[in-house]
Every structure is written in structure tokens, then in C-alpha cells.
Write an enzyme that holds these catalytic residues in place. Structure first.
Site, PDB file in Angstrom:
ATOM      1  N   HIS A 150       0.905  -1.085  -0.070  1.00  0.00           N
ATOM      2  CA  HIS A 150       0.089  -0.143  -0.054  1.00  0.00           C
ATOM      3  C   HIS A 150       0.807   1.343   0.045  1.00  0.00           C
ATOM      4  CE1 HIS A 150      -3.063  -3.028   0.764  1.00  0.00           C
ATOM      5  NE2 HIS A 150      -4.086  -2.066   1.363  1.00  0.00           N
ATOM      6  N   GLU A 316     -13.355  -9.563   0.822  1.00  0.00           N
ATOM      7  CA  GLU A 316     -14.140  -8.263   0.901  1.00  0.00           C
ATOM      8  C   GLU A 316     -14.300  -7.859  -0.639  1.00  0.00           C
ATOM      9  OE1 GLU A 316     -12.251  -5.570   4.245  1.00  0.00           O
ATOM     10  OE2 GLU A 316     -10.728  -6.015   2.792  1.00  0.00           O
ATOM     11  N   GLU A 332     -19.158  -3.374   1.665  1.00  0.00           N
ATOM     12  CA  GLU A 332     -18.432  -2.258   2.426  1.00  0.00           C
ATOM     13  C   GLU A 332     -18.926  -1.005   1.842  1.00  0.00           C
ATOM     14  OE1 GLU A 332     -13.534  -1.002   2.743  1.00  0.00           O
ATOM     15  OE2 GLU A 332     -14.216  -3.178   1.865  1.00  0.00           O
ATOM     16  N   CYS A 334     -16.973   1.454   1.580  1.00  0.00           N
ATOM     17  CA  CYS A 334     -16.009   2.210   0.474  1.00  0.00           C
ATOM     18  C   CYS A 334     -16.448   1.402  -0.945  1.00  0.00           C
ATOM     19  CB  CYS A 334     -14.746   1.738   1.146  1.00  0.00           C
ATOM     20  SG  CYS A 334     -14.114   2.764   2.355  1.00  0.00           S
ATOM     21  N   CYS A 400     -11.022   3.025   6.788  1.00  0.00           N
ATOM     22  CA  CYS A 400     -11.058   3.438   5.487  1.00  0.00           C
ATOM     23  C   CYS A 400     -12.523   4.237   5.433  1.00  0.00           C
ATOM     24  CB  CYS A 400     -10.855   2.640   4.581  1.00  0.00           C
ATOM     25  SG  CYS A 400     -11.560   0.978   4.659  1.00  0.00           S
TER      26      CYS A 400
END
Length: 653
Positions: A150, A316, A332, A334, A400
Site C-alpha cells: 500500500h 471483501e 463495504e 467504501c 477507511c
């Protein structure tokens, strides 16, 4: 020969530029130029600017070590890195949300806090432009050795925050930090340099934003290169390439050859948003064709009725087509935010309203559900059924979602209007006003509505002088009998009412095109468009391939999906049947859940014997509430999809 090659390169470049001009005909009107006055959204935006952002600041600065990591890396504090390797990104997302809020609602103290954070971020940046507190404080020798860690994801959010803060305040400090980081990345990776396939996409779309802000085309080329790296297995010796499940990060085949949605939902949304942004600038038809195909796969086979995506908690993200369980739905927050981003870009590329139909569904349901009515509690996942054990949290270890939903709500104005060479586009029915230049003529647009509670919308079109242009008014698919594009979900009955469109009180003369009512006329001061959308309660059924929803229906009114929650129904939500031909009544209840339209119906409720061997029914008046508003009164049972038959009711729920 050399001159021939040079001529070919020039011709190729001009062809690309022409293709880009043909592609990018539509631009969004910036949130900074749209004043939101809406009864539904303005209070949420004000709440984000205060309560939600204060929660983000408290968690980022006091409760968790995120800011401390920057202080240590910058040499103003002693200590060691604490937290998770992607925690820097949460600071940047909070800064981005702060930026939008400062533009909407200037706040001296909030801006001072942002400047304080920016100083600490700048101090933590290394002389060569590298910026990542996890590696700087622990493993400086391992920078850029693991594509799954990341570093570039964090950098992408840094860039997005920097662009937003520069646009909001005119201050360059964070933009200079972000540009220096991007230049550092560009020095390490690209053609004839190191190969790299980012584990969590984000940098691609951020680089396009940086290109549009700085006008430096190396950032656009770098974004294009990053996308082109995927699916070729060029990068060797990095941890990411040793993973077996490269579908997790959409790395099985090159982006331009992708046909199916795979893997982690948020990574996919950010990647396709970046691909759309690159396509908009370059006119690359390969990206456009792939995105249209993948979009069909998402919306026709892998999307919840709420606009949520990513059914599996294991990755996810996505599993197999039509695997859309309700209680175990991951969805999710996001990912729904990402659906808003991607669908906006697809609309800008094509001018097709179906993308805004999906955007609106995700915005009002799947994404908004992630933020509590109090503004300081959050959902990470958004199930469509609960046995009463779900609850909203103050924060998460992986945090997040809070800042992500905050930045979406704060930037809502980005999605209301578009502008093209020949017209103004009304995409969302959000009370607001803006001034748009059509050629040399300034046009003031003032939209009024009480959406989503009723369907009456007026749009005042007020040019400073008479001018001919188009006004494109989106007619939602749900208003014409289509729940979402394709056949994944459908209304049980054809809507009885039709939308009505008038100009200055008379039936409008318009043509339908790609889901928009196109009104072409010479506009003058005082002209008014009146749109009346039917707000019937509709039963929605799913195609039989979705096993979780067989013999069940959901309720929808306007853009809102509804649910049954125990708090309104004697503590129960799993014992209710929804027979065919049920009659519904609606009313606005101003003191319930910050004011909502409820749906009431008299239906059978199932009562089981003590040994669960027999069941009987009794009539009960039930209340349904908008899905986004559930679980704001504590944990209790909830269902979106209601059974038709007793056999489909789960005992003891």
C-alpha cells in the site's frame, strides 16, 4: 526512415487527441460551484463538517497513533511506528473531506487544524520525495519491495487530498508534497524502469487528478502505464506476484481485456474509476470497451438492490455470479462510495443516464447507510438482514470507511450537474443553485425539491440573456418501470403513474435520449422546468438465480430501498409475510429518524408454537423505514427481503 517514424508518432498522437476530444464531451460542474440548499442533504453535509470530521480528527490525532507516526517520522517526537501499514491513508482521506467542507462551509479552526497536519506530513517526507511512515520508521531499506504493502495506495490518497486542499484554499504546500512524491514514484517506475503492479489501486485515479491540476502530462502517462502493467506478469520477484489469487487485485488479464468483475470490491472500483479517467483524457477505446463489459457483469449479476457490491467477507469482494446473501452480505461502505465514483465517470464518458441510476441507488442506500444519523457512528459492512447483533461503531482498526463516506457527502455537489458543449445536465434532484457558462452566456440554475420524499422538482433556468441550448433532465429508471438496468431486479407490477415534464406550466417539448429528457429551446429569464416523478411504493422481485431472494420481495419508493426493523414492529422483523396485492400507505413522520417517509401495511405475522413445530398467522400493521436509517436506535432485527410464504421464515429470529 527516422523522419517517417517521427511522422507516424505525430499522427498517432493527433489521433489520440482527436479521440479524446470526441470522448470527453461532458464535464461535471464542480462541487465548489454548487450551493446545496437541500432539506435532505444540507443537514448531512453540515453534520459532516462538524460532527463527523471532529470524530475523524479525534480518532486520527488522539485515539490512534496516525498523526503521531508523522510527528516521529518528521523528527518532532520520539517513538516508533504504531498501527497498520496503510494508516497514513486515513489521514489523507480526512484531509480531503476537510477540504471539501472548508469550501462548503469555511471554518478558521478547521483550516488551522488541516494546516497543522500538513506541516507534519511535509516534515515526514524524505529528501527524495518518498513518504510513508511505516517504512520510513521501520524498514527504510525495504521501500518499494512489496507491491501489496500500500505504499502507492497511501500516495494516491495523499495526492487526492492535496488536489482537494489546493482547490479549496489555494495553498500549495500539500500539493508540492504530493507532486514531489509523484515525481519520486515516476523516477522509480515506468517504461524502461522497474515494473510494478499495485496491490491496492488508487494511485491511478489520483495521478489523473494531479495531471488535471498541474497540466503535467507525465502524471497522465504514469497512470496509463500503471493500468497497462496489470495482467502481463512483467513484475518479478515481488511478494504480490507470488500470490496465487491475482484475481483479488484484478490482475489475471490486462485491464483492456477484462470482462468479469473479480476480487476485492474497493480495489476494483478505484481501478475502473482510474481507467475511466485515463480514457477520458486519451480516448483509449480499449479501456472504454472493457469497462462497459465489466459494468454489465457487476450490475446484471453481482449487485445488491441497495447498490452495494462485494458479497463476500473472505475477500471483501466478489465470489460467483448471483451469490448475493443478505444476512452475510459484506457490502463495504467504501465499495459503495467507489460505485459512485465509477458510475459518475462512466456517465461522463457516455452521456447515458443508466450510470446515474446506479450511482443514485448506491448513494442513497448502500453508501449513506455507512453513516449514522448522529454523524459519529459507522458501518464498515452493510448487510441486508440482521438477527439483531449488528451495531454501528465509533471507529475501526482498518478505518477507511468513516473518512470515505465523509468525503463523499462533503463533495456531493460534484454529482448534481454536468455541462457539455451544447447543454446543461441535471443528474440528481438535490435542491441547489449554480451558475454555468454556456458559451459567452452565464446561466443561473436554481433547483428546488423535497426529494427523495416527494417527486416534485422545479428547475429555474435563468440565462443573463436569451440563448438556445439543451437542458438534459435525467428520468430515473425507477420512474419508467425499470429498477436497475438489466433483469437482476424488476418491479412486480408496472407503475401506474407516469412522469410529467412541463416548461412554464405547459407540457414540455422534448426528446428522450439515453435516459434523459432533452429540452432544446431558446431559454430566457424566468423559465421554469417542472418535473413530477411518481412516488409509488413498488414491490421488487429478484431473478430466480439469486437463491437468497426466491419467493421474497423488497419495497422501494423513489430511489430509496426500505427495510423492516424490529424497533418499529414489536422487536421483530423476521416473522412478517408480504402477500401479493398488499396495500401500502405512506406518511412523512418528522420526528422519526430525523424525518422519514414510512411505509405501512397490514400483513400476516407468523407466530410459532413453543416447540417450533406449528405456526399460525395474525394480522399486524407493520412499518417499513428507509434502509439507510436502520440501526440508529440500537441493535435490533432487520430485513430488506420479505418472504411470501411461511416456509421461508426463519424460526427464532
Amino acid at each position: 526512415m527516422k523522419r517517417l517514424i517521427q511522422s507516424f508518432i505525430v499522427i498517432q498522437f493527433l489521433a489520440q487527441v482527436c479521440a479524446a476530444q470526441l470522448t470527453q464531451k461532458i464535464e461535471p460542474v464542480s462541487f465548489a460551484d454548487v450551493n446545496i440548499t437541500d432539506n435532505f442533504w444540507k443537514p448531512r453535509m453540515d453534520q459532516v463538517a462538524t460532527t463527523t470530521l471532529q470524530a475523524c480528527i479525534y480518532q486520527t490525532e488522539i485515539k490512534t497513533p496516525r498523526i503521531r507516526n508523522f510527528e516521529i517520522a518528521g523528527g518532532t517526537r520520539k517513538g516508533k511506528f504504531e498501527g497498520i501499514f496503510y494508516d497514513d491513508s486515513d489521514v489523507y482521506k480526512a484531509l480531503e473531506a476537510i477540504s471539501y467542507s472548508l469550501k462548503n462551509k469555511p471554518n478558521v479552526e478547521l483550516e488551522k487544524k488541516a494546516d497543522e497536519w500538513i506541516d507534519k506530513i511535509a516534515a515526514a517526507q524524505q529528501p527524495d520525495g518518498y513518504l510513508n511512515t511505516y517504512y520510513t520508521l521501520q524498514f527504510p531499506e525495504k521501500r518499494w519491495t512489496d507491491m501489496s504493502m500500500h505504499e502507492d495506495y497511501n500516495g494516491g490518497h495523499l495526492i487526492e487530498a492535496a488536489v482537494a486542499y489546493y482547490n479549496a484554499t489555494g495553498k500549495r504546500k500539500l500539493l508540492d508534497v504530493a507532486s514531489k512524491f509523484a515525481d519520486h514514484f515516476n523516477s522509480q517506475f515506468g517504461p524502461d524502469k522497474k515494473h510494478w503492479v499495485t496491490g491496492h489501486q488508487e494511485l491511478e485515479l489520483a495521478l489523473v487528478k494531479l495531471f488535471k491540476t498541474t497540466k503535467d502530462d507525465k502524471y497522465l502517462k504514469l497512470a496509463d502505464w500503471l493500468l497497462d502493467e496489470r495482467g502481463h506478469k512483467r513484475a518479478k520477484g515481488y511478494t504480490w506476484t507470488e500470490w496465487k489469487d491475482t484475481a483479488y487485485a484484478q490482475d489475471v488479464v490486462p485491464v483492456k481485456q477484462q470482462k468479469e468483475i473479480t476480487g476485492h470490491a474497493v480495489r476494483a472500483m478505484y481501478m475502473y474509476t482510474g481507467a475511466a479517467d485515463v480514457a477520458a483524457q486519451t480516448g483509449d477505446q480499449g479501456y472504454m470497451n472493457a469497462m462497459k463489459t465489466v459494468w454489465d457483469d457487476v450490475v446484471h449479476r453481482n449487485m445488491y438492490i441497495t447498490g452495494g457490491i462485494g458479497s463476500s467477507g473472505n475477500n471483501e469482494g466478489f465470489s460467483v455470479d448471483y451469490d448475493l446473501p443478505n444476512e452475510q452480505a459484506y457490502c463495504e461502505t467504501c465499495a459503495s462510495v467507489g460505485m459512485v465514483f465509477w458510475n459518475q465517470r462512466m456517465n461522463l464518458l457516455t452521456g447515458e443516464s443508466k450510470y446515474f441510476d446506479v450511482l443514485e441507488r448506491s448513494l442513497y442506500n448502500g453508501a449513506l447507510d455507512g453513516l449514522s444519523l448522529s454523524g459519529d457512528r459507522f458501518f464498515y459492512g452493510n448487510p441486508l438482514a440482521s438477527n439483531g447483533k449488528h451495531f454501528r461503531r465509533e471507529w475501526f482498526g482498518t478505518a477507511c470507511c468513516p473518512a470515505n463516506i465523509a468525503r463523499l457527502v462533503a463533495s456531493l455537489g460534484d454529482y448534481v450537474y454536468n455541462i457539455s458543449g451544447n447543454g446543461i445536465w441535471v443528474n440528481l434532484f438535490v435542491a441547489s443553485n449554480t451558475t454555468i457558462s454556456m458559451g459567452k452566456t452565464k446561466v443561473t440554475i436554481d433547483q428546488k425539491s423535497n426529494y427523495p420524499w416527494d417527486g416534485e422538482v422545479t428547475v429555474n433556468v435563468d440565462p443573463e440573456k436569451k440563448a438556445r441550448f439543451n437542458v438534459y433532465v435525467r428520468i430515473p429508471g425507477w420512474a419508467t418501470g425499470e429498477t436497475v438496468p438489466g433483469d437482476l431486479y424488476h418491479f412486480v407490477k408496472t407503475p401506474s403513474a407516469k412522469f410529467i415534464l412541463k416548461v412554464n406550466g405547459k407540457d414540455a417539448v422534448y426528446q428522450m435520449g439515453n435516459g434523459y429528457a432533452i429540452i432544446n429551446r431558446e431559454w430566457k429569464k424566468g423559465d421554469v422546468i417542472q418535473l413530477n416523478l411518481p412516488m409509488e411504493v413498488q414491490e421488487v422481485a429478484a431473478r430466480e438465480s439469486i437463491m437468497a431472494d426466491v419467493d421474497r420481495v423488497a419495497l422501494q419508493r423513489g430511489p430509496l430501498v426500505y427495510c423492516i426493523e424490529g424497533a418499529d414492529n414489536g422487536g421483530q422483523a423476521w416473522n412478517i409475510l408480504m402477500p401479493e396485492n398488499t396495500a401500502f400507505k405512506t406518511s412523512f413522520e418528522k420526528d422519526l429518524l430525523n424525518g422519514v417517509v414510512t411505509i405501512k401495511a397490514e400483513v400476516p405475522a407468523v407466530v410459532f408454537s413453543a416447540d417450533n413445530q406449528t405456526a399460525s398467522t395474525q394480522k399486524k400493521t407493520i412499518t417499513a423505514i428507509p434502509y439507510y436509517s436502520w440501526c440508529n436506535r440500537g441493535s435490533n432485527p432487520m430485513q430488506v427481503w420479505l418472504p411470501r410464504k411461511i416456509k421461508d421464515i426463519k424460526v427464532n429470529y
